[in-house]
Design an enzyme around this catalytic site. Structure first.
Site, short mmCIF file in Angstrom:
data_model
loop_
_atom_site.label_atom_id
_atom_site.label_comp_id
_atom_site.label_asym_id
_atom_site.label_seq_id
_atom_site.Cartn_x
_atom_site.Cartn_y
_atom_site.Cartn_z
N LYS A 56 0.85 -1.19 0.00
CA LYS A 56 0.00 0.00 0.00
C LYS A 56 0.88 1.24 0.00
O LYS A 56 1.82 1.35 0.79
CB LYS A 56 -0.90 0.00 1.23
CG LYS A 56 -1.82 1.19 1.34
CD LYS A 56 -2.88 0.90 2.37
CE LYS A 56 -2.95 1.97 3.39
NZ LYS A 56 -4.04 1.77 4.35
N SER A 77 -3.10 2.53 -17.42
CA SER A 77 -2.24 2.18 -16.29
C SER A 77 -2.06 3.35 -15.35
O SER A 77 -2.64 4.42 -15.52
CB SER A 77 -0.87 1.69 -16.75
OG SER A 77 -0.17 2.75 -17.37
N THR A 90 -6.23 -0.91 -12.09
CA THR A 90 -5.40 -0.76 -13.28
C THR A 90 -4.11 -1.54 -13.01
O THR A 90 -4.10 -2.42 -12.15
CB THR A 90 -5.16 0.74 -13.62
OG1 THR A 90 -4.51 0.84 -14.88
CG2 THR A 90 -4.38 1.46 -12.56
N TYR A 91 -3.05 -1.22 -13.73
CA TYR A 91 -1.77 -1.89 -13.47
C TYR A 91 -0.67 -0.85 -13.39
O TYR A 91 -0.79 0.25 -13.92
CB TYR A 91 -1.46 -2.94 -14.55
CG TYR A 91 -1.33 -2.37 -15.94
CD1 TYR A 91 -0.09 -2.00 -16.45
CD2 TYR A 91 -2.45 -2.20 -16.75
CE1 TYR A 91 0.04 -1.47 -17.73
CE2 TYR A 91 -2.34 -1.67 -18.02
CZ TYR A 91 -1.10 -1.31 -18.50
OH TYR A 91 -0.98 -0.78 -19.76
N GLY A 120 -4.85 6.67 -19.63
CA GLY A 120 -5.97 6.05 -20.31
C GLY A 120 -7.28 6.38 -19.61
O GLY A 120 -7.43 7.45 -19.01
N PRO A 121 -8.25 5.46 -19.64
CA PRO A 121 -9.57 5.73 -19.05
C PRO A 121 -9.52 6.12 -17.57
O PRO A 121 -10.36 6.89 -17.11
CB PRO A 121 -10.33 4.41 -19.24
CG PRO A 121 -9.66 3.77 -20.41
CD PRO A 121 -8.21 4.16 -20.32
N ALA A 122 -8.52 5.61 -16.84
CA ALA A 122 -8.40 5.96 -15.42
C ALA A 122 -8.18 7.45 -15.21
O ALA A 122 -8.50 7.99 -14.15
CB ALA A 122 -7.26 5.17 -14.79
#
Length: 116
Positions: free
Chosen positions: A9, A25, A57-58, A73-75
């Protein structure tokens, strides 16, 4: 029996950018990746403190000691620059192993995302 537990975390880091036109990502400063034991390509959950968004995501490696935290991207639609987020990864462990497992938890400086 196996269960999922928090493996790593990064608690309360500031978003430094959002790039909608990237392939996807989250770009994370390499020093933060190392400290939290998150590897490039690992699936991560993102929790946005500012707006309550939660998504997955990654991770991809950003420049070491840059403080970079960029959603791609979409994030990128789920955050704004300067939002505070929590980055979490999970591991699947045997139940008995999970009882004694200790996650890697990092508390960066919220102003510049440094480890000092």
């Amino acid at each position: 029996m196996q269960i999922q537990v928090v493996k790593s975390k990064i608690h309360r880091v500031k978003v430094t950018g959002a790039d909608l036109n990237y392939i996807g990502s989250i770009t994370i400063d390499e020093a933060l990746l190392d400290a939290s034991n998150i590897i490039e390509g690992e699936k991560v959950a993102i929790v946005n403190i500012n707006n309550g968004e939660r998504f997955e995501t990654y991770a991809i490696k950003g420049e070491r000691n840059s403080g970079e935290i960029t959603l791609n991207g979409p994030a990128a639609r789920k955050v704004q620059k300067d939002d505070i987020i929590i980055i979490i990864s999970y591991a699947t462990l045997e139940f008995e192993e999970a009882k004694t497992f200790k996650p890697w938890i990092v508390f960066p400086n919220e102003n510049d995302n440094s480890l000092t």
